[in-house]
Write a protein that holds these residues in place. Structure first.
Motif, PDB file in Angstrom:
ATOM      1  N   ASN A 179       0.830  -1.204   0.000  1.00 13.65           N
ATOM      2  CA  ASN A 179       0.000   0.000   0.000  1.00 13.65           C
ATOM      3  C   ASN A 179       0.862   1.250   0.000  1.00 13.65           C
ATOM      4  N   THR A 180       1.934   1.242   0.781  1.00  4.48           N
ATOM      5  CA  THR A 180       2.842   2.388   0.823  1.00  4.48           C
ATOM      6  C   THR A 180       3.489   2.593  -0.548  1.00  4.48           C
ATOM      7  N   ASP A 181       3.931   1.516  -1.159  1.00  2.82           N
ATOM      8  CA  ASP A 181       4.553   1.622  -2.486  1.00  2.82           C
ATOM      9  C   ASP A 181       3.558   2.161  -3.512  1.00  2.82           C
ATOM     10  N   MET A 182       2.321   1.679  -3.465  1.00  3.60           N
ATOM     11  CA  MET A 182       1.314   2.150  -4.425  1.00  3.60           C
ATOM     12  C   MET A 182       1.002   3.621  -4.219  1.00  3.60           C
ATOM     13  N   ARG A 183       0.990   4.089  -2.966  1.00  3.91           N
ATOM     14  CA  ARG A 183       0.770   5.520  -2.720  1.00  3.91           C
ATOM     15  C   ARG A 183       1.889   6.346  -3.333  1.00  3.91           C
ATOM     16  N   ARG A 184       3.129   5.896  -3.153  1.00  2.91           N
ATOM     17  CA  ARG A 184       4.260   6.640  -3.715  1.00  2.91           C
ATOM     18  C   ARG A 184       4.192   6.677  -5.237  1.00  2.91           C
ATOM     19  N   ILE A 185       3.924   5.533  -5.827  1.00  2.00           N
ATOM     20  CA  ILE A 185       3.829   5.481  -7.292  1.00  2.00           C
ATOM     21  C   ILE A 185       2.709   6.391  -7.786  1.00  2.00           C
ATOM     22  N   SER A 186       1.556   6.352  -7.119  1.00  2.00           N
ATOM     23  CA  SER A 186       0.426   7.200  -7.524  1.00  2.00           C
ATOM     24  C   SER A 186       0.757   8.679  -7.383  1.00  2.00           C
ATOM     25  N   ALA A 187       1.479   9.046  -6.341  1.00  3.69           N
ATOM     26  CA  ALA A 187       1.858  10.448  -6.154  1.00  3.69           C
ATOM     27  C   ALA A 187       2.779  10.915  -7.275  1.00  3.69           C
ATOM     28  N   LEU A 221       2.249  18.826  -1.224  1.00  2.00           N
ATOM     29  CA  LEU A 221       1.028  18.234  -0.678  1.00  2.00           C
ATOM     30  C   LEU A 221       1.226  16.749  -0.362  1.00  2.00           C
ATOM     31  N   PHE A 222       1.819  16.031  -1.297  1.00  2.00           N
ATOM     32  CA  PHE A 222       2.056  14.609  -1.058  1.00  2.00           C
ATOM     33  C   PHE A 222       3.100  14.384   0.034  1.00  2.00           C
ATOM     34  N   ARG A 223       4.074  15.267   0.125  1.00  2.41           N
ATOM     35  CA  ARG A 223       5.084  15.146   1.181  1.00  2.41           C
ATOM     36  C   ARG A 223       4.449  15.398   2.548  1.00  2.41           C
TER      37      ARG A 223
END
Length: 129
Positions: A66-74, A122-124
């Motif tokens: 989930n963390t990896d997918m959030r980073r990729i999406s950002a 914002l993502f950071r």
């Protein structure tokens, strides 16, 4: 099932078939039955512990994915903004407002940089990056 069958067989040998087994040997069957019960309980406990460990490991893998997918999406969201703006200005229309402006190119680059920087911040702040 196999363990239950062995346990009931040992019980029958130790308790039910008193006439077939001499008394001095009968207590050995009871001993074997007790040891079998203890080992079966330990095996059940170890099985439950291993199952718990496997479930915990799977949960950790899910959290990491989930963390990896959030980073990729950002990062994809940040890359989409300049791609969209470049796609609009790449249509080669003659009546685009900034095409004849002296600072239109720099304005569009500034808007792209500001949008990408704003999304990055914002993502950071939301701890996606």
């Amino acid at each position: 099932q196999n363990s239950a069958f062995r346990s009931t067989s040992l019980t029958r040998l130790a308790v039910e078939h008193l006439d077939l087994i001499p008394a001095e040997i009968r207590h050995y069957f009871r001993d074997v039955h007790d040891h079998h019960s203890q080992v079966a309980a330990e095996v059940t406990t170890l099985d439950e512990q291993i199952t718990s460990l496997v479930n915990a490991a799977m949960a950790m893998i899910g959290v990491q994915q989930n963390t990896d997918m959030r980073r990729i999406s950002a990062w994809v969201a940040i890359a989409v903004v300049p791609t969209m703006i470049a796609g609009i200005y790449g249509m080669n229309f003659t009546n685009m407002p900034e095409l004849h402006s002296e600072y239109g190119y720099y304005l569009v680059l500034g808007v792209m940089a500001a949008a990408c920087t704003g999304l990055f911040l914002l993502f950071r702040r939301n701890r996606w990056l």
